[in-house]
Write a protein that holds these residues in place. Structure first.
Motif: not given
Length: 231
Positions: A224-229, A193-201, A165-170, A146-149
């Motif tokens: 390619q896919v790049a993730i920042q957080g 970019p996310l309106a608010s940082p979200a925790k997800a795996r 759709e960008l979906r995040l979850g555990a 679990t990290v913050t995206v």
């Protein structure tokens, strides 16, 4: 006629009277000189208050004006937000309505992490809405913990028109991966970019509309896919 003897008696009587008068006068004069001066009558409070102060009368000291003070407010320290960094997924898998069991071209999904030149390509469909065969197709990225995206960026090799759709979850399940944002690509790079940082795996790129390809059908190409957080 008054005889000489009577005149002598009269003269003696007059002398006695004169002496008596002189003695009384001397007594009164000495009494006025030595008698104490009578005490003056007391002055009433009303008379004392009405009497204006003389030039030497002591006046009460004026109350000094209060000195203005400036309140010093401590400035709270600004909260420093740590800078986002690149988060490297441990795997990338093709994902369909039934999860990883029915994703498009699962054997090449990992290329978005290891071989950006080749990348991943979906199956082709007769319409942008998957020929009405299913609701979408996607790529599931596992971050290992679990990290913050904060931001997800895609490099696409398809013409404009891709919707997702960008979906995040555990958990790696479509119902456990809520939508956090949506977008439609207008060029070959799409930043989410996310309106608010979200925790997800898990990060799911769930494509809901396909762009056209050169063959007159509809197909998606992701380089390619790049993730920042924050880890």
């Amino acid at each position: 006629m008054i005889t000489a003897r009577r005149r002598a008696g009269l003269a003696a009587a007059l002398g006695v009277v004169a002496l008596a008068v002189l003695g009384y006068a001397a007594f009164e004069f000495s009494g006025q000189v030595t008698a104490p001066r009578a005490a003056s009558s007391p002055v009433s409070h009303q008379q004392a208050a009405a009497k204006p102060p003389g030039p030497n009368t002591t006046q009460p000291l004026a109350t000094p004006a209060p000195v203005a003070t400036t309140a010093v407010t401590a400035t709270p320290k600004a909260t420093v937000t740590p800078r986002a960094q690149t988060l490297v997924p441990v795997s990338a898998m093709a994902f369909g309505p039934q999860g990883t069991a029915d994703g498009d071209n699962p054997q090449i999904a990992a290329r978005v992490l290891t071989d950006p030149a080749m990348g991943w390509v979906s199956q082709w469909y007769a319409t942008p809405s998957f020929g009405d065969l299913k609701q979408g197709t996607g790529l599931l990225l596992d971050l290992g913990r679990t990290v913050t995206v904060t931001t997800v960026t895609l490099n696409l090799g398809s013409p404009p028109g891709t919707a997702l759709e960008l979906r995040l979850g555990a958990a790696p399940d479509l119902t456990a991966l809520p939508v956090v944002t949506t977008a439609t690509a207008t060029r070959d790079q799409l930043s989410l970019p996310l309106a608010s940082p979200a925790k997800a795996r898990y990060v799911l790129l769930w494509f809901t509309r396909l762009p056209p390809d050169d063959a007159g059908t509809y197909q998606l190409f992701v380089h390619q896919v790049a993730i920042q957080g924050h880890p």
